[in-house]
Design a protein around this motif. Structure first.
Motif, PDB file in Angstrom:
ATOM      1  N   ASP A  69      46.787  16.228  31.246  1.00 29.44           N
ATOM      2  CA  ASP A  69      45.955  15.170  31.948  1.00 29.44           C
ATOM      3  C   ASP A  69      47.004  14.135  32.173  1.00 29.44           C
ATOM      4  OD1 ASP A  69      43.723  16.480  31.854  1.00 29.44           O
ATOM      5  OD2 ASP A  69      43.094  15.380  30.107  1.00 29.44           O
ATOM      6  N   THR A  73      47.853  12.392  35.878  1.00 30.88           N
ATOM      7  CA  THR A  73      47.596  10.962  35.990  1.00 30.88           C
ATOM      8  C   THR A  73      48.836  10.451  36.843  1.00 30.88           C
ATOM      9  OG1 THR A  73      46.251  10.696  34.139  1.00 30.88           O
ATOM     10  CG2 THR A  73      47.535   8.738  34.846  1.00 30.88           C
ATOM     11  N   LYS A  74      50.345  10.575  36.170  1.00 29.42           N
ATOM     12  CA  LYS A  74      51.549  10.339  36.474  1.00 29.42           C
ATOM     13  C   LYS A  74      51.638  10.743  38.210  1.00 29.42           C
ATOM     14  CE  LYS A  74      52.578   7.990  33.020  1.00 29.42           C
ATOM     15  NZ  LYS A  74      52.649   6.696  33.137  1.00 29.42           N
ATOM     16  N   ASN A  76      49.344  11.064  40.241  1.00 30.04           N
ATOM     17  CA  ASN A  76      48.419  10.294  41.160  1.00 30.04           C
ATOM     18  C   ASN A  76      49.047   9.031  41.275  1.00 30.04           C
ATOM     19  OD1 ASN A  76      46.302  12.126  41.498  1.00 30.04           O
ATOM     20  ND2 ASN A  76      45.334  11.916  39.776  1.00 30.04           N
ATOM     21  N   GLU A  77      49.781   8.414  40.239  1.00 19.75           N
ATOM     22  CA  GLU A  77      50.469   6.994  40.214  1.00 19.75           C
ATOM     23  C   GLU A  77      51.695   7.060  41.483  1.00 19.75           C
ATOM     24  OE1 GLU A  77      51.543   5.841  36.324  1.00 19.75           O
ATOM     25  OE2 GLU A  77      49.339   5.728  35.395  1.00 19.75           O
ATOM     26  N   CYS A 118      57.618   7.452  36.402  1.00 25.31           N
ATOM     27  CA  CYS A 118      56.472   8.571  36.388  1.00 25.31           C
ATOM     28  C   CYS A 118      57.324   9.854  36.485  1.00 25.31           C
ATOM     29  CB  CYS A 118      55.688   8.499  37.729  1.00 25.31           C
ATOM     30  SG  CYS A 118      54.311   7.119  37.555  1.00 25.31           S
TER      31      CYS A 118
END
Length: 247
Positions: A69, A73-74, A76-77, A118
């Motif tokens: 997860d 998330t990274k 998407n960042e 990231c």
């Protein structure tokens, strides 16, 4: 006779005989337990180990999911930062002065650093996730082996139990019947001596002038007292109850 006749009403010889009979029965039960050996403990240890492995796998899988997860998330960042960079680059074409241009340049640099950070975190998460996934695989393999061991041990134990269960139940019923012939104080002493005795013998015969439990010599006068069965005599060395071999 009442199930718990007082000690004064029961002749010593009968009390000694009841103790000796009880000892013979519980010794037979001990033999059955010896036949089972360490199997009950081995089964329990395997069950505990399996429970521990299942908990470990569950925790590791949760950690792998959390890391996965985190990677998403990274990513998407990174995607969001990339869109912002394109936006700021487009705005630089329409700035009115150097101050606005420099401000947008700093934003672009900041988002670029965010992307690099990231990407670094994604690499760290990926390495950690791989290590934990390998632990999950190893733990699952170990779990399968332990479950196989448990199945075999249980089958072995069940076979022995099925062969001895009826006999053990018969002996336990017999021991409870004999216990009703022994007063509470003497029965408590018997159980205490038996618990502390290495071989579970609380009542032993005198053989070759020696205690049948610790094999220390018994004085002639004491042997005579044992033979006449007028009082309960214990070995002065090991504390076991002594009876003559003719009882």
């Amino acid at each position: 006779m009442d199930s718990k006749t007082s000690a004064n009403e029961v002749p010593v010889e009968e009390r000694l005989r009841a103790l000796h009979d009880l000892q013979k029965v519980v010794s037979e039960i001990d033999k059955i337990k010896t036949l089972r050996g360490e199997l009950p403990l081995e089964v329990q240890d395997l069950e505990d180990e399996i429970e521990g492995l299942e908990t470990r796998i569950k925790n590791l899988e949760a950690e792998v999911k959390s890391l996965n997860d985190g990677i998403l998330t990274k990513k998407n960042e990174i995607k969001d930062a990339g869109l912002l960079i394109k936006k700021y680059e487009a705005q630089q074409s329409n700035v009115r002065n150097n101050r606005e241009y420099d401000s947008l340049t700093k934003e672009i640099e900041f988002q670029t650093l965010e992307i690099e950070l990231c990407e670094k975190r994604i690499k760290e998460f990926t390495v950690e996730m791989k290590a934990k996934s390998e632990l999950v695989d190893a733990s699952r393999k170990q779990l399968e082996e332990r479950q196989s061991d448990l199945t075999a041990k249980k089958a072995e134990l069940d076979e022995i139990v099925s062969e001895t269960q009826n006999e053990e139940e018969r002996l336990r019923t017999k021991s409870k019947e004999i216990e009703t012939r022994i007063d509470d104080r003497l029965l408590t002493a018997f159980k205490r001596i038996r618990k502390n005795a290495r071989n579970g013998l609380a009542v032993v015969t005198v053989a070759r002038d020696a205690c049948g439990g610790c094999f220390n010599k018994i004085p002639p006068q004491r042997q005579l007292d044992i033979q006449i069965r007028k009082k309960i005599i214990v070995c002065e060395y090991c504390g076991r109850i002594l009876v003559d071999d003719q009882l």
